[in-house]
Design a protein around this motif. Structure first.
Motif, PDB file in Angstrom:
ATOM      1  N   LYS A 125      93.897  38.090 -50.485  1.00  0.00           N
ATOM      2  CA  LYS A 125      94.153  37.694 -49.098  1.00  0.00           C
ATOM      3  C   LYS A 125      95.602  37.335 -48.966  1.00  0.00           C
ATOM      4  N   GLU A 126      96.415  37.004 -49.781  1.00  0.00           N
ATOM      5  CA  GLU A 126      97.823  36.818 -49.349  1.00  0.00           C
ATOM      6  C   GLU A 126      98.552  37.997 -49.619  1.00  0.00           C
ATOM      7  N   GLN A 127      97.908  39.024 -50.070  1.00  0.00           N
ATOM      8  CA  GLN A 127      98.872  40.263 -50.084  1.00  0.00           C
ATOM      9  C   GLN A 127      97.987  41.466 -49.795  1.00  0.00           C
ATOM     10  N   PRO A 128      98.097  41.935 -48.436  1.00  0.00           N
ATOM     11  CA  PRO A 128      97.441  42.949 -48.168  1.00  0.00           C
ATOM     12  C   PRO A 128      97.469  44.347 -48.870  1.00  0.00           C
ATOM     13  N   GLY A 129      98.935  44.486 -49.491  1.00  0.00           N
ATOM     14  CA  GLY A 129      99.253  45.890 -50.214  1.00  0.00           C
ATOM     15  C   GLY A 129      98.219  45.814 -51.375  1.00  0.00           C
ATOM     16  N   LEU A 130      97.755  44.890 -51.904  1.00  0.00           N
ATOM     17  CA  LEU A 130      96.807  44.708 -53.013  1.00  0.00           C
ATOM     18  C   LEU A 130      95.493  45.645 -52.634  1.00  0.00           C
ATOM     19  N   GLU A 131      95.031  45.002 -51.380  1.00  0.00           N
ATOM     20  CA  GLU A 131      93.756  45.747 -50.909  1.00  0.00           C
ATOM     21  C   GLU A 131      93.921  47.205 -50.627  1.00  0.00           C
ATOM     22  N   HIS A 132      95.337  47.512 -49.912  1.00  0.00           N
ATOM     23  CA  HIS A 132      95.545  48.889 -49.793  1.00  0.00           C
ATOM     24  C   HIS A 132      95.601  49.700 -51.087  1.00  0.00           C
ATOM     25  N   ARG A 133      95.861  49.104 -52.004  1.00  0.00           N
ATOM     26  CA  ARG A 133      95.955  49.886 -53.455  1.00  0.00           C
ATOM     27  C   ARG A 133      94.582  50.095 -53.955  1.00  0.00           C
ATOM     28  N   LEU A 134      93.820  49.018 -53.639  1.00  0.00           N
ATOM     29  CA  LEU A 134      92.362  49.204 -54.285  1.00  0.00           C
ATOM     30  C   LEU A 134      91.712  50.267 -53.264  1.00  0.00           C
ATOM     31  N   LEU A 135      91.936  50.192 -52.053  1.00  0.00           N
ATOM     32  CA  LEU A 135      91.381  51.310 -51.170  1.00  0.00           C
ATOM     33  C   LEU A 135      91.753  52.454 -51.800  1.00  0.00           C
ATOM     34  N   GLN A 136      93.192  52.901 -52.131  1.00  0.00           N
ATOM     35  CA  GLN A 136      93.508  54.122 -52.551  1.00  0.00           C
ATOM     36  C   GLN A 136      92.977  54.352 -53.970  1.00  0.00           C
ATOM     37  N   GLN A 137      92.756  53.406 -54.695  1.00  0.00           N
ATOM     38  CA  GLN A 137      92.034  53.847 -56.150  1.00  0.00           C
ATOM     39  C   GLN A 137      90.591  54.209 -55.701  1.00  0.00           C
ATOM     40  N   THR A 138      90.032  53.494 -54.679  1.00  0.00           N
ATOM     41  CA  THR A 138      88.580  53.959 -54.483  1.00  0.00           C
ATOM     42  C   THR A 138      88.428  55.236 -54.115  1.00  0.00           C
ATOM     43  N   LEU A 139      89.417  55.544 -52.862  1.00  0.00           N
ATOM     44  CA  LEU A 139      89.458  56.911 -52.439  1.00  0.00           C
ATOM     45  C   LEU A 139      89.708  57.991 -53.557  1.00  0.00           C
ATOM     46  N   LYS A 140      90.411  57.731 -54.665  1.00  0.00           N
ATOM     47  CA  LYS A 140      90.600  58.678 -55.485  1.00  0.00           C
ATOM     48  C   LYS A 140      89.176  58.776 -56.315  1.00  0.00           C
ATOM     49  N   GLU A 141      88.809  57.649 -56.397  1.00  0.00           N
ATOM     50  CA  GLU A 141      87.386  57.802 -57.219  1.00  0.00           C
ATOM     51  C   GLU A 141      86.322  58.550 -56.550  1.00  0.00           C
ATOM     52  N   LEU A 142      86.446  58.321 -55.363  1.00  0.00           N
ATOM     53  CA  LEU A 142      85.310  59.138 -54.456  1.00  0.00           C
ATOM     54  C   LEU A 142      85.878  60.677 -54.367  1.00  0.00           C
ATOM     55  N   ASP A 143      86.810  60.736 -54.381  1.00  0.00           N
ATOM     56  CA  ASP A 143      87.329  62.261 -54.387  1.00  0.00           C
ATOM     57  C   ASP A 143      87.047  62.662 -55.676  1.00  0.00           C
ATOM     58  N   GLU A 144      87.029  62.108 -57.159  1.00  0.00           N
ATOM     59  CA  GLU A 144      86.599  62.618 -58.084  1.00  0.00           C
ATOM     60  C   GLU A 144      85.234  62.867 -58.349  1.00  0.00           C
ATOM     61  N   ALA A 145      84.556  61.797 -57.927  1.00  0.00           N
ATOM     62  CA  ALA A 145      83.083  61.941 -57.821  1.00  0.00           C
ATOM     63  C   ALA A 145      82.604  63.174 -57.102  1.00  0.00           C
ATOM     64  N   ARG A 146      83.191  63.479 -55.927  1.00  0.00           N
ATOM     65  CA  ARG A 146      82.647  64.535 -55.220  1.00  0.00           C
ATOM     66  C   ARG A 146      83.103  65.580 -55.635  1.00  0.00           C
ATOM     67  N   GLU A 147      84.056  65.782 -56.261  1.00  0.00           N
ATOM     68  CA  GLU A 147      84.673  66.987 -57.364  1.00  0.00           C
ATOM     69  C   GLU A 147      83.686  67.319 -58.322  1.00  0.00           C
ATOM     70  N   TRP A 148      83.301  66.273 -59.001  1.00  0.00           N
ATOM     71  CA  TRP A 148      82.104  66.611 -59.802  1.00  0.00           C
ATOM     72  C   TRP A 148      80.692  66.733 -59.586  1.00  0.00           C
ATOM     73  N   MET A 149      80.393  66.300 -58.444  1.00  0.00           N
ATOM     74  CA  MET A 149      79.037  66.627 -57.831  1.00  0.00           C
ATOM     75  C   MET A 149      79.025  68.320 -57.703  1.00  0.00           C
ATOM     76  N   VAL A 150      80.295  68.981 -57.248  1.00  0.00           N
ATOM     77  CA  VAL A 150      80.201  70.509 -57.066  1.00  0.00           C
ATOM     78  C   VAL A 150      79.696  70.860 -58.622  1.00  0.00           C
ATOM     79  N   THR A 151      80.488  70.301 -59.738  1.00  0.00           N
ATOM     80  CA  THR A 151      80.382  70.579 -61.023  1.00  0.00           C
ATOM     81  C   THR A 151      78.950  70.672 -61.486  1.00  0.00           C
TER      82      THR A 151
END
Lengths: 240, 240
Positions: A125-151
DNA sequence: TGGCGTCCTTGACTTTTGTCAAGTAACCTT
DNA sequence: AAGGTTACTTGACAAAAGTCAAGGACGCCA
């Protein structure tokens, strides 16, 4: 911003921590690190230990400091699929609950730095940068998950095993950089885990290892110690 | 908060929009909606039309207002895997670029509400709630992706097809609620698309449809119009 | 040191899914 | 309405992966 007027040192706990720089904590300033460190603690878990069960899942978040954690899903009749692997300095524990069930289990010995849900949410709540970071990690995970779906959906057993070895090499062997075509690492998963990750059976995984070994693409010692003389030759077999 | 001192009406464009309430726009107040509506426009795309190519991908974000969009990944030799389906009022276009390539294509006729990257990013800065909303949508997508990994890795062809039909029923037929065991909908995908989604061949998909039809689990008219007399009987075949 | 258990490999055989080929049904164009 | 195209279905056969069974290697513990 607040870093400028912040003269306190970062906590000793965090000083040598990889997550401090590459992980979620990189979004925090010294004062926030200190606050978070107060309610966090490091601990270890042995191979096969459950990290996120029913109750614990939402209550604690963690950074993976070393070792490998597997995220699994299980069908009602027991069939299992590993849907993700977390290496240091990945974040563990999905913020805000999702409906579907996910289990986290130590694939190897792991060490974690955990803190209660409340602490991280307050900071978000007090540091939006943290949520941003979390969003980036989540996007990275999503990307990895999709990559693995192809596999999972489109690759042959041979390609799946090669893809798996590449994934591990990239994440475990620090020397497996683009400029170096060689890699050496210890497999963090049993054959059964690998099968669950690839959507195959143990036997099929074993046979593919045997073939890669026979073809000189890899060498294996003691079942777990893998040497890849040429990552590009391995990649050529990964179907990507 | 700013809603209180905000007396302007919401834009006509948004008034009847589903995304206004369930989508990403729900995080915006009236003033922000007006600002965003100024640089956004609605448009339609026909079946098979590419929505996110090389250049366009990062430049525009969209809400899906109607129809179905498929997200695909392709291996170098042409094998394809659908890694996600987007229904109204889902958000389209991943914020901040990811390295790996993803294509978006209209699976049916679709209508979209698009706006430039800059507009949404500006708003994210002044309205943390928007980034929060985005994080939630991303977490939902991640959850769906992992769910599908289980389907791809561990289910039989028969279970895959049943799972697919359930997914469509839930997202397309508004009457397919838990309290109603019946569903009726038009398949938004061709057999080829379904095969690419399930990691199967067209022929296998077709044979599984034939079997479900023979067993009275579904009825199909004109190749696309599906009737499911009992969703629970269908679910029993989905292996979940 | 010996025995047991786990993890892994290998072989023979079965099942599932893919491939190839033919044919039907619906639709679009003219 | 004819012709062609596309989407789908079906059958015969082939290939890939799974199943079942046996056995080997290694580590752990008494």
């Amino acid at each position: 911003m607040r870093n400028d007027i912040q003269t306190e040192d970062i906590p000793a706990l965090c000083a040598s921590c990889e997550a401090r720089h590459r992980g979620i904590c990189a979004a925090l300033d010294a004062a926030q690190l200190i606050a978070l460190a107060r309610s966090s603690h490091r601990h270890r878990a042995g191979e096969g230990e459950e990290l996120v069960g029913e109750e614990e899942s939402i209550e604690r978040y963690s950074n993976v400091l070393s070792g490998v954690v597997k995220l699994t899903k299980t069908l009602s009749d027991g069939r299992q699929q590993i849907v993700g692997l977390r290496f240091a300095p990945d974040f563990l524990g999905s913020p805000f609950k999702v409906e579907s069930k996910l289990n986290a289990e130590a694939a190897t010995k792991v060490s974690l730095c955990s803190f209660p849900r409340g602490a991280i949410e307050r900071m978000m709540k007090e540091q939006p940068g943290l949520e941003h970071r979390l969003l980036q990690q989540t996007l990275k995970e999503l990307d990895e998950a999709r990559e693995w779906m192809v596999t999972l959906g489109r690759k042959t057993a041979a390609e799946k095993v090669a893809s798996f070895l590449l994934l591990i090499a990239k994440n475990i062997d620090p020397s497996a950089r683009p400029d170096r075509d060689k890699a050496e690492f210890e497999l963090p998963l049993t054959r059964a885990d690998i099968a669950d990750f690839l959507g195959l059976t143990i036997e099929t995984v074993s046979r593919q290892f045997t073939r890669l070994r026979a073809d000189g693409i890899i060498a294996i010692e003691n079942n777990r110690q893998v040497t890849v003389p040429s990552l590009s030759r391995l990649e050529a077999r990964s179907g990507s």
